[in-house]
Design a protein around this motif. Structure first.
Motif, PDB file in Angstrom:
ATOM      1  N   GLY A   9      16.991   8.148  48.336  1.00 30.79           N
ATOM      2  CA  GLY A   9      17.377   8.440  49.705  1.00 30.79           C
ATOM      3  C   GLY A   9      16.171   8.409  50.636  1.00 30.79           C
ATOM      4  O   GLY A   9      15.025   8.289  50.207  1.00 30.79           O
ATOM      5  N   LEU A  20      20.074   3.623  46.037  1.00 30.60           N
ATOM      6  CA  LEU A  20      20.103   4.915  45.367  1.00 30.60           C
ATOM      7  C   LEU A  20      20.223   4.714  43.867  1.00 30.60           C
ATOM      8  O   LEU A  20      20.881   3.766  43.415  1.00 30.60           O
ATOM      9  CB  LEU A  20      21.276   5.760  45.865  1.00 30.60           C
ATOM     10  CG  LEU A  20      21.401   5.941  47.373  1.00 30.60           C
ATOM     11  CD1 LEU A  20      22.577   6.878  47.702  1.00 30.60           C
ATOM     12  CD2 LEU A  20      20.122   6.467  47.982  1.00 30.60           C
ATOM     13  N   ARG A  38      29.751  11.062  49.098  1.00 28.46           N
ATOM     14  CA  ARG A  38      28.850  11.491  50.150  1.00 28.46           C
ATOM     15  C   ARG A  38      29.493  12.614  50.956  1.00 28.46           C
ATOM     16  O   ARG A  38      30.725  12.744  50.991  1.00 28.46           O
ATOM     17  CB  ARG A  38      28.473  10.328  51.063  1.00 28.46           C
ATOM     18  CG  ARG A  38      29.583   9.850  51.982  1.00 28.46           C
ATOM     19  CD  ARG A  38      29.110   8.657  52.807  1.00 28.46           C
ATOM     20  NE  ARG A  38      30.085   8.279  53.837  1.00 28.46           N
ATOM     21  CZ  ARG A  38      29.933   7.233  54.644  1.00 28.46           C
ATOM     22  NH1 ARG A  38      28.855   6.452  54.543  1.00 28.46           N
ATOM     23  NH2 ARG A  38      30.853   6.958  55.546  1.00 28.46           N
ATOM     24  N   TYR A  93      24.207  12.034  49.575  1.00 28.16           N
ATOM     25  CA  TYR A  93      24.918  11.211  48.606  1.00 28.16           C
ATOM     26  C   TYR A  93      24.777  11.830  47.212  1.00 28.16           C
ATOM     27  O   TYR A  93      23.668  12.174  46.785  1.00 28.16           O
ATOM     28  CB  TYR A  93      24.366   9.787  48.626  1.00 28.16           C
ATOM     29  CG  TYR A  93      24.833   9.007  49.831  1.00 28.16           C
ATOM     30  CD1 TYR A  93      24.361   9.319  51.104  1.00 28.16           C
ATOM     31  CD2 TYR A  93      25.772   7.987  49.712  1.00 28.16           C
ATOM     32  CE1 TYR A  93      24.813   8.630  52.228  1.00 28.16           C
ATOM     33  CE2 TYR A  93      26.218   7.285  50.824  1.00 28.16           C
ATOM     34  CZ  TYR A  93      25.735   7.616  52.070  1.00 28.16           C
ATOM     35  OH  TYR A  93      26.179   6.926  53.189  1.00 28.16           O
ATOM     36  N   THR A 107      21.073  13.331  47.261  1.00 28.44           N
ATOM     37  CA  THR A 107      19.914  12.726  47.904  1.00 28.44           C
ATOM     38  C   THR A 107      20.278  12.427  49.349  1.00 28.44           C
ATOM     39  O   THR A 107      21.345  11.879  49.631  1.00 28.44           O
ATOM     40  CB  THR A 107      19.440  11.463  47.150  1.00 28.44           C
ATOM     41  OG1 THR A 107      18.239  10.965  47.759  1.00 28.44           O
ATOM     42  CG2 THR A 107      20.488  10.364  47.134  1.00 28.44           C
ATOM     43  N   GLN A 108      19.417  12.812  50.271  1.00 31.01           N
ATOM     44  CA  GLN A 108      19.705  12.698  51.695  1.00 31.01           C
ATOM     45  C   GLN A 108      19.457  11.275  52.178  1.00 31.01           C
ATOM     46  O   GLN A 108      18.396  10.693  51.916  1.00 31.01           O
ATOM     47  CB  GLN A 108      18.830  13.664  52.492  1.00 31.01           C
ATOM     48  CG  GLN A 108      19.001  13.559  53.989  1.00 31.01           C
ATOM     49  CD  GLN A 108      20.331  14.103  54.482  1.00 31.01           C
ATOM     50  OE1 GLN A 108      20.690  15.243  54.189  1.00 31.01           O
ATOM     51  NE2 GLN A 108      21.064  13.294  55.232  1.00 31.01           N
ATOM     52  N   VAL A 109      20.425  10.746  52.890  1.00 35.21           N
ATOM     53  CA  VAL A 109      20.292   9.457  53.571  1.00 35.21           C
ATOM     54  C   VAL A 109      20.461   9.711  55.063  1.00 35.21           C
ATOM     55  O   VAL A 109      21.453  10.304  55.486  1.00 35.21           O
ATOM     56  CB  VAL A 109      21.343   8.451  53.078  1.00 35.21           C
ATOM     57  CG1 VAL A 109      21.334   7.194  53.950  1.00 35.21           C
ATOM     58  CG2 VAL A 109      21.096   8.101  51.619  1.00 35.21           C
TER      59      VAL A 109
END
Length: 113
Positions: A9, A20, A38, A93, A107-109
């Motif tokens: 991410g 990812l 997500r 996500y 994990t941040q997007v």
């Protein structure tokens, strides 16, 4: 320890791409299905894509044509390639292994306009 470990991410500009990764630790995906979800702030968690052991894929409408899920059984890893990212793709996500009801830490997007 049995867990899913996500990575990849980050912050990207609109139109950019990210890949990812979801690695299984302490067990093997084998031929079982794996999914990406997500969750954006204030929204419910939603399915992004799913891949079966045989490689059949399913996508949410918003992901079709832009995202691609794949798996490398030798590496015990599932990937989510995200292209043509939009600000509305901003979310955490998560990787999911339904057979064990196992979730990764997320994990941040973040996609900037």
């Amino acid at each position: 320890q049995v867990q899913l470990v996500e990575s990849g991410g980050g912050l990207v500009q609109a139109g950019g791409s990210l890949r990812l990764s979801c690695a299984a630790s302490g067990f093997r995906f084998s031929i079982n299905r794996v999914a990406w979800y997500r969750q954006a702030p204030g929204n419910q968690r939603e399915l992004v894509a799913l891949i079966t052991g045989g490689g059949t894929t399913t996508y949410a409408d918003f992901a079709k044509g832009r995202f691609a899920i794949s798996r490398d059984n030798a590496k015990n890893t599932v990937y989510l390639q995200m292209n043509s990212l939009k600000p509305e793709d901003t979310a955490v996500y998560y990787c999911n292994f339904p057979l064990r009801n196992l979730w990764g830490q997320g994990t941040q997007v973040a996609v900037s306009s």
